[in-house]
Design a protein around this motif. Sequence first.
Motif, PDB file in Angstrom:
ATOM      1  N   UNK A  20       0.851  -1.192   0.000  1.00 32.49           N
ATOM      2  CA  UNK A  20       0.000   0.000   0.000  1.00 32.49           C
ATOM      3  C   UNK A  20       0.884   1.237   0.000  1.00 32.49           C
ATOM      4  N   UNK A  21       0.348   2.354  -0.436  1.00 29.38           N
ATOM      5  CA  UNK A  21       1.062   3.631  -0.430  1.00 29.38           C
ATOM      6  C   UNK A  21       0.159   4.704   0.156  1.00 29.38           C
ATOM      7  N   UNK A  22       0.756   5.779   0.609  1.00 28.75           N
ATOM      8  CA  UNK A  22       0.006   6.937   1.080  1.00 28.75           C
ATOM      9  C   UNK A  22       0.782   8.190   0.722  1.00 28.75           C
ATOM     10  N   UNK A  23       0.173   9.323   0.937  1.00 28.95           N
ATOM     11  CA  UNK A  23       0.805  10.579   0.544  1.00 28.95           C
ATOM     12  C   UNK A  23       1.339  11.336   1.756  1.00 28.95           C
ATOM     13  N   UNK A  89       2.192   6.815 -12.082  1.00 28.35           N
ATOM     14  CA  UNK A  89       1.269   6.925 -10.952  1.00 28.35           C
ATOM     15  C   UNK A  89       0.963   5.565 -10.340  1.00 28.35           C
ATOM     16  N   UNK A  90       0.867   5.553  -9.017  1.00 28.98           N
ATOM     17  CA  UNK A  90       0.483   4.341  -8.301  1.00 28.98           C
ATOM     18  C   UNK A  90      -1.020   4.127  -8.474  1.00 28.98           C
ATOM     19  N   UNK A  91      -1.463   2.885  -8.523  1.00 29.61           N
ATOM     20  CA  UNK A  91      -2.899   2.619  -8.663  1.00 29.61           C
ATOM     21  C   UNK A  91      -3.678   3.166  -7.464  1.00 29.61           C
ATOM     22  N   UNK A  92      -4.823   3.758  -7.732  1.00 32.63           N
ATOM     23  CA  UNK A  92      -5.659   4.337  -6.668  1.00 32.63           C
ATOM     24  C   UNK A  92      -6.072   3.288  -5.639  1.00 32.63           C
ATOM     25  N   UNK A  93      -6.262   2.054  -6.072  1.00 31.63           N
ATOM     26  CA  UNK A  93      -6.698   1.017  -5.133  1.00 31.63           C
ATOM     27  C   UNK A  93      -5.596   0.614  -4.145  1.00 31.63           C
ATOM     28  N   UNK A  94      -4.377   1.064  -4.371  1.00 29.90           N
ATOM     29  CA  UNK A  94      -3.270   0.774  -3.451  1.00 29.90           C
ATOM     30  C   UNK A  94      -3.098   1.851  -2.393  1.00 29.90           C
ATOM     31  N   UNK A  95      -3.941   2.897  -2.429  1.00 28.80           N
ATOM     32  CA  UNK A  95      -3.816   3.988  -1.462  1.00 28.80           C
ATOM     33  C   UNK A  95      -4.278   3.549  -0.076  1.00 28.80           C
ATOM     34  N   UNK A  96      -3.575   4.046   0.940  1.00 34.39           N
ATOM     35  CA  UNK A  96      -3.908   3.774   2.340  1.00 34.39           C
ATOM     36  C   UNK A  96      -3.979   5.089   3.074  1.00 34.39           C
TER      37      UNK A  96
END
Length: 97
Positions: A20-23, A89-96
């Motif tokens: 997962x990734x976050x900003x 860009x990272x996939x939106x579904x990988x956002x945490x």
Amino acid sequence: MKAGWREQVLTVIAEIPPGRVTTYGRIAAMAEGATPRLVARALRELPSDHGLPWFRIITASRKLADHPGAAEQRQRLAAEGVLLDARGRAPAERMWP
């Protein structure tokens, strides 16, 4: 600025799950008194042996920030299944979270 923001930022970073990734902004929102720039500053000031998943933090546009570790960041994310698209860009579904 509220004292203790740095500890809060580091605690949030430690909680980002694998794959997962976050900003910077999302982390700042979870740490009272922090801003996205302060999150980046906290990361820059960490010792090299810190062990936090710094590579799971991306920009608000879901891209990697421009920094010397970007190539390593891309590799680590790919190893966790986070593949960037043609626009970087990272996939939106990988956002945490």
